[in-house]
Design an enzyme around this catalytic site. Structure first.
Site, PDB file in Angstrom:
ATOM      1  N   GLN A 152      66.911  22.702  57.530  1.00 26.27           N
ATOM      2  CA  GLN A 152      67.850  23.826  57.402  1.00 26.27           C
ATOM      3  C   GLN A 152      67.677  24.873  58.508  1.00 26.27           C
ATOM      4  O   GLN A 152      68.659  25.447  58.966  1.00 26.27           O
ATOM      5  CB  GLN A 152      67.687  24.483  56.019  1.00 26.27           C
ATOM      6  CG  GLN A 152      68.743  25.544  55.739  1.00 26.27           C
ATOM      7  CD  GLN A 152      68.782  25.973  54.279  1.00 26.27           C
ATOM      8  OE1 GLN A 152      68.385  25.220  53.397  1.00 26.27           O
ATOM      9  NE2 GLN A 152      69.256  27.164  54.015  1.00 26.27           N
ATOM     10  N   LEU A 190      71.989  44.911  53.374  1.00 25.44           N
ATOM     11  CA  LEU A 190      72.940  45.619  52.511  1.00 25.44           C
ATOM     12  C   LEU A 190      72.134  46.390  51.476  1.00 25.44           C
ATOM     13  O   LEU A 190      71.393  45.798  50.695  1.00 25.44           O
ATOM     14  CB  LEU A 190      73.866  44.623  51.794  1.00 25.44           C
ATOM     15  CG  LEU A 190      74.842  45.269  50.810  1.00 25.44           C
ATOM     16  CD1 LEU A 190      75.978  45.961  51.550  1.00 25.44           C
ATOM     17  CD2 LEU A 190      75.393  44.259  49.827  1.00 25.44           C
ATOM     18  N   TYR A 220      60.297  10.133  50.079  1.00 27.89           N
ATOM     19  CA  TYR A 220      59.326   9.279  49.385  1.00 27.89           C
ATOM     20  C   TYR A 220      58.949   9.960  48.083  1.00 27.89           C
ATOM     21  O   TYR A 220      58.612  11.153  48.080  1.00 27.89           O
ATOM     22  CB  TYR A 220      58.053   9.092  50.228  1.00 27.89           C
ATOM     23  CG  TYR A 220      58.285   8.369  51.533  1.00 27.89           C
ATOM     24  CD1 TYR A 220      58.169   6.984  51.620  1.00 27.89           C
ATOM     25  CD2 TYR A 220      58.637   9.078  52.683  1.00 27.89           C
ATOM     26  CE1 TYR A 220      58.386   6.322  52.833  1.00 27.89           C
ATOM     27  CE2 TYR A 220      58.865   8.420  53.890  1.00 27.89           C
ATOM     28  CZ  TYR A 220      58.735   7.045  53.952  1.00 27.89           C
ATOM     29  OH  TYR A 220      58.961   6.403  55.142  1.00 27.89           O
ATOM     30  N   ASP A 257      74.698  29.874  47.234  1.00 25.94           N
ATOM     31  CA  ASP A 257      73.727  30.052  46.151  1.00 25.94           C
ATOM     32  C   ASP A 257      73.963  31.333  45.353  1.00 25.94           C
ATOM     33  O   ASP A 257      73.498  31.445  44.219  1.00 25.94           O
ATOM     34  CB  ASP A 257      72.301  30.072  46.718  1.00 25.94           C
ATOM     35  CG  ASP A 257      71.733  28.669  46.922  1.00 25.94           C
ATOM     36  OD1 ASP A 257      72.524  27.703  46.930  1.00 25.94           O
ATOM     37  OD2 ASP A 257      70.501  28.542  47.070  1.00 25.94           O
TER      38      ASP A 257
HETATM   39  C1  LIG Z   1      62.357  25.007  48.312  1.00 23.07           C
HETATM   40  C2  LIG Z   1      63.817  24.712  48.469  1.00 23.07           C
HETATM   41  C3  LIG Z   1      64.237  23.432  48.773  1.00 23.07           C
HETATM   42  C4  LIG Z   1      65.587  23.148  48.908  1.00 23.07           C
HETATM   43  N1  LIG Z   1      65.991  21.885  49.236  1.00 23.07           N
HETATM   44  C5  LIG Z   1      67.319  21.637  49.420  1.00 23.07           C
HETATM   45  C6  LIG Z   1      67.791  20.358  49.810  1.00 23.07           C
HETATM   46  O1  LIG Z   1      67.010  19.438  49.995  1.00 23.07           O
HETATM   47  N2  LIG Z   1      69.120  20.184  50.011  1.00 23.07           N
HETATM   48  C7  LIG Z   1      70.016  21.197  49.826  1.00 23.07           C
HETATM   49  O2  LIG Z   1      71.227  20.995  50.038  1.00 23.07           O
HETATM   50  N3  LIG Z   1      69.619  22.400  49.446  1.00 23.07           N
HETATM   51  C8  LIG Z   1      68.290  22.650  49.241  1.00 23.07           C
HETATM   52  N4  LIG Z   1      67.884  23.874  48.885  1.00 23.07           N
HETATM   53  C9  LIG Z   1      68.916  24.875  48.637  1.00 23.07           C
HETATM   54  C10 LIG Z   1      69.491  25.424  49.916  1.00 23.07           C
HETATM   55  O3  LIG Z   1      68.456  25.957  50.692  1.00 23.07           O
HETATM   56  C11 LIG Z   1      70.523  26.461  49.511  1.00 23.07           C
HETATM   57  O4  LIG Z   1      71.498  25.860  48.679  1.00 23.07           O
HETATM   58  C12 LIG Z   1      71.228  27.069  50.722  1.00 23.07           C
HETATM   59  O5  LIG Z   1      70.325  27.746  51.541  1.00 23.07           O
HETATM   60  C13 LIG Z   1      72.314  28.008  50.247  1.00 23.07           C
HETATM   61  O6  LIG Z   1      72.844  28.678  51.341  1.00 23.07           O
HETATM   62  P1  LIG Z   1      73.373  30.164  51.188  1.00 23.07           P
HETATM   63  O7  LIG Z   1      73.922  30.515  52.521  1.00 23.07           O
HETATM   64  O8  LIG Z   1      74.248  30.276  50.003  1.00 23.07           O
HETATM   65  O9  LIG Z   1      72.087  31.050  50.832  1.00 23.07           O
HETATM   66  P2  LIG Z   1      70.748  31.280  51.635  1.00 23.07           P
HETATM   67  O10 LIG Z   1      70.466  30.188  52.573  1.00 23.07           O
HETATM   68  O11 LIG Z   1      69.715  31.604  50.615  1.00 23.07           O
HETATM   69  O12 LIG Z   1      71.043  32.562  52.509  1.00 23.07           O
HETATM   70  C14 LIG Z   1      71.147  33.837  51.948  1.00 23.07           C
HETATM   71  C15 LIG Z   1      70.886  34.848  53.049  1.00 23.07           C
HETATM   72  O13 LIG Z   1      71.200  36.141  52.551  1.00 23.07           O
HETATM   73  C16 LIG Z   1      70.290  37.047  53.111  1.00 23.07           C
HETATM   74  N5  LIG Z   1      70.277  38.241  52.258  1.00 23.07           N
HETATM   75  C17 LIG Z   1      69.923  38.328  50.957  1.00 23.07           C
HETATM   76  N6  LIG Z   1      70.065  39.584  50.509  1.00 23.07           N
HETATM   77  C18 LIG Z   1      70.519  40.317  51.562  1.00 23.07           C
HETATM   78  C19 LIG Z   1      70.851  41.687  51.732  1.00 23.07           C
HETATM   79  N7  LIG Z   1      70.743  42.587  50.730  1.00 23.07           N
HETATM   80  N8  LIG Z   1      71.271  42.109  52.939  1.00 23.07           N
HETATM   81  C20 LIG Z   1      71.387  41.237  53.975  1.00 23.07           C
HETATM   82  N9  LIG Z   1      71.076  39.918  53.863  1.00 23.07           N
HETATM   83  C21 LIG Z   1      70.662  39.463  52.671  1.00 23.07           C
HETATM   84  C22 LIG Z   1      68.970  36.291  53.139  1.00 23.07           C
HETATM   85  O14 LIG Z   1      68.097  36.838  54.101  1.00 23.07           O
HETATM   86  C23 LIG Z   1      69.427  34.894  53.495  1.00 23.07           C
HETATM   87  O15 LIG Z   1      69.355  34.631  54.869  1.00 23.07           O
HETATM   88  C24 LIG Z   1      66.538  24.180  48.728  1.00 23.07           C
HETATM   89  C25 LIG Z   1      66.124  25.469  48.438  1.00 23.07           C
HETATM   90  C26 LIG Z   1      64.768  25.737  48.311  1.00 23.07           C
HETATM   91  C27 LIG Z   1      64.339  27.141  47.980  1.00 23.07           C
END
Ligand SMILES: Cc1cc2nc3c(=O)[nH]c(=O)nc-3n(C[C@H](O)[C@H](O)[C@H](O)COP(=O)(O)OP(=O)(O)OC[C@H]3O[C@@H](n4cnc5c(N)ncnc54)[C@H](O)[C@@H]3O)c2cc1C
Length: 502
Positions: free
Chosen positions: A112, A137, A215, A288
């Site tokens: 990622q 924010l 795995y 998310d």
């Molecule tokens: C351990 C782990 C393993 C995972 N494995 C997988 C996998 O194998 N395959 C898969 O598809 N998904 C996986 N995921 C899930 C995947 O990482 C998420 O679904 C994905 O990152 C969602 O993207 P997003 O942009 O919605 O949120 P995020 O990637 O969480 O991005 C949210 C962003 O918002 C920012 N943010 C938060 N609050 C504020 C604020 N107040 N002001 C400014 N910025 C802010 C954060 O800094 C962050 O960069 C995993 C997650 C984890 C934790």
């Protein structure tokens, strides 16, 4: 210190996959945006390790795919079960080879952090999309249907008052925006704790040069995933494990003498939840922030991108005067059922993964979750056909209104999927001239008209050769007419009005 004031059409909170994709798509639609992310550096844990075909189709159309393929990991697709890494395979789960017949894109295996850096470079390449890292924010208010937000620089503490017509909350699983709006999450928030450890070691003696996608090491219940070409891996094992040492990794792998460096580690909790509402006035939840899926099937990043793909063209249509604000209500109407379904299916699959019956997806298949969902909303002109997304069947391409428009290779080597980009698209075959004339007389909404000569396509799209299909900018079928009509002009005009919320 004087306070900075910034104006933007769309404030995007969060620079993960959802936020970055939103920035890129809005820019391509000619809509200005400001993306803020509180992070100044990437996550020490690699998190997701890839995206599925549908998300790659979105990036293909945006021209990002070649840069991602250049950094892709050469894995051997599928899963392998062993007692520990030294053991012989107990079982293998090899994906069927059929995906290339339904999509121009294979899924992508890349960590990622690498994925996001490629996406960020492309998003930055558009002047309409501003990106600010280290910008948090703090709070926001909705005033007269628009957003007023206070953003703080993490480094200097300086605040900026941002005025935006809309805000996309792409701020992740613990979304502060969602919490401030008082939006509940439905579904289990604890399907089990896991501990993840990222490490560097040469495991090629046990995995070969092209390791499996994943795995499962049954002696400890851990999963092992290759994340970066420079010998970086992660293990995730059930339970909160205090020991994040090299010894803990060696125990899981069954390699007591392995040389390795632990890079990072920490706990995470699997959840299968979907927000009770995906929108509140001018605020839209995406990724998310709107839904949390356990990593069974690895659908989190892909779904985050599908969310903003659904939203970006709608915001653009309103900005450019091609649609009324009612179109924006259909974001929640279309994406919330998909998020809820994904949470249920991946939640059940995650539980089955640990119950050992070896059949992770028994409701909808992974390909169906990725590409099979059918939108139902006031802007989809349903034609009374049967449900195109029933559980218990594998994904079959369908051009029923609401479905992703099917992929077909065209004579010039491109795909039908490549045709769906910034405008509505009318597909006809040679005999569909009445529909093409009608499209040329619909100046209120720009429509790109394509005559397809491939003999198989009317059948694939469920029409006669004199029929027509109208596809939205997000590649979902908005309307179709199975054959020609003497009132084609009126019918297409009505369809476009319906499909833009008029
Ligand atoms: C351990 C782990 C393993 C995972 N494995 C997988 C996998 O194998 N395959 C898969 O598809 N998904 C996986 N995921 C899930 C995947 O990482 C998420 O679904 C994905 O990152 C969602 O993207 P997003 O942009 O919605 O949120 P995020 O990637 O969480 O991005 C949210 C962003 O918002 C920012 N943010 C938060 N609050 C504020 C604020 N107040 N002001 C400014 N910025 C802010 C954060 O800094 C962050 O960069 C995993 C997650 C984890 C934790």
């Amino acid at each position: 210190m004087t306070e900075e004031v910034a104006e933007t059409t769309v404030l995007i909170v969060g620079g993960g996959p959802a936020g970055l994709t939103a920035s890129l798509l809005l820019s391509r639609h000619g809509v200005d945006s400001l993306l803020i992310d509180k992070r100044t550096a990437g996550s020490p844990l690699p998190r997701a390790r890839g995206v599925h075909s549908r998300a790659m189709e979105i990036l293909r159309v945006c021209g990002v795919e070649p840069d991602l393929r250049a950094v892709e990991l050469p894995i051997t697709p599928g899963a392998e079960w062993r007692t520990d890494l030294t053991g012989a395979p107990l079982r293998e789960d090899v994906p069927s080879a059929g995906r290339t017949t339904v999509s121009p894109c294979e899924g992508l295996s890349v960590s990622q952090d690498v994925f996001e850096s490629v996406l960020r470079d492309h998003a930055r390449g558009h002047p309409a999309g501003q990106l600010r890292t280290g910008a948090r924010l703090e709070s926001f208010r909705i005033v007269d249907g628009a957003v007023r937000a206070t953003v703080t620089s993490v480094d200097t503490g300086r605040t900026t008052q941002v005025r935006a017509r809309w805000m996309i909350a792409a701020d992740g699983a613990r979304s502060g925006v969602r919490q401030q709006l008082g939006i509940d999450m439905n579904g289990p928030d604890d399907l089990g704790r896991q501990t993840m450890i990222a490490f560097r070691a040469d495991l090629s003696a046990w995995t070969g040069a092209r390791p499996r996608g994943i795995y499962f090491l049954t002696a400890t219940g851990a999963a092992l995933i290759w994340t970066h070409a420079d010998d970086r891996w992660v293990i995730s094992r059930p339970g909160p494990v205090a020991d994040l040492s090299a010894g803990a990794v060696r125990e899981v792998l069954g390699l007591p003498d392995l040389t390795l460096d632990v890079l990072a580690g920490g706990p995470w909790t699997a959840a299968a939840q979907s927000a009770a509402r995906y929108a509140h006035g001018p605020v839209f939840l995406a990724g998310d922030a709107a839904h949390r899926f356990p990593p069974a099937g690895a659908t989190g990043v892909s779904a985050a991108m599908h969310d903003v793909h659904n939203l970006a063209w709608k915001l653009a249509a309103v900005v450019h005067g091609h649609a009324g604000e009612a179109l924006l209500d259909t974001y929640a109407a279309e994406r919330e059922p998909v998020g809820r379904c994904n949470a249920e299916e991946t939640g059940a699959a995650w539980s089955r993964l640990f119950s050992g019956d070896g059949a992770p997806f028994s409701g909808r298949s992974l390909a169906q979750l990725d590409m099979g969902y059918q939108y139902r909303s006031p802007v989809v002109a349903g034609d009374g056909g049967p449900d195109a997304d029933p559980p218990g069947a594998d994904y079959r391409q369908s051009a029923a209104p609401g479905c992703r428009a099917p992929h077909l290779w065209l004579a010039d080597g491109t795909s039908t999927v490549d045709l769906f980009d910034r405008t509505f698209t009318l597909l006809t075959a040679g005999p569909g001239g009445a529909w093409r004339d009608a499209a040329a007389q619909c100046p209120a909404v720009p429509v790109a008209s394509h005559v397809l000569t491939e003999p198989g396509w009317p059948d694939l799209y469920g029409i006669a050769p004199d029929g027509a299909v109208l596809v939205r900018p997000d590649g979902h079928v908005a309307w179709r007419s199975r054959s020609t009509s003497t009132t084609a002009g009126t019918e297409l005009k009505t369809a476009l009005a319906t499909c833009t919320g008029g």
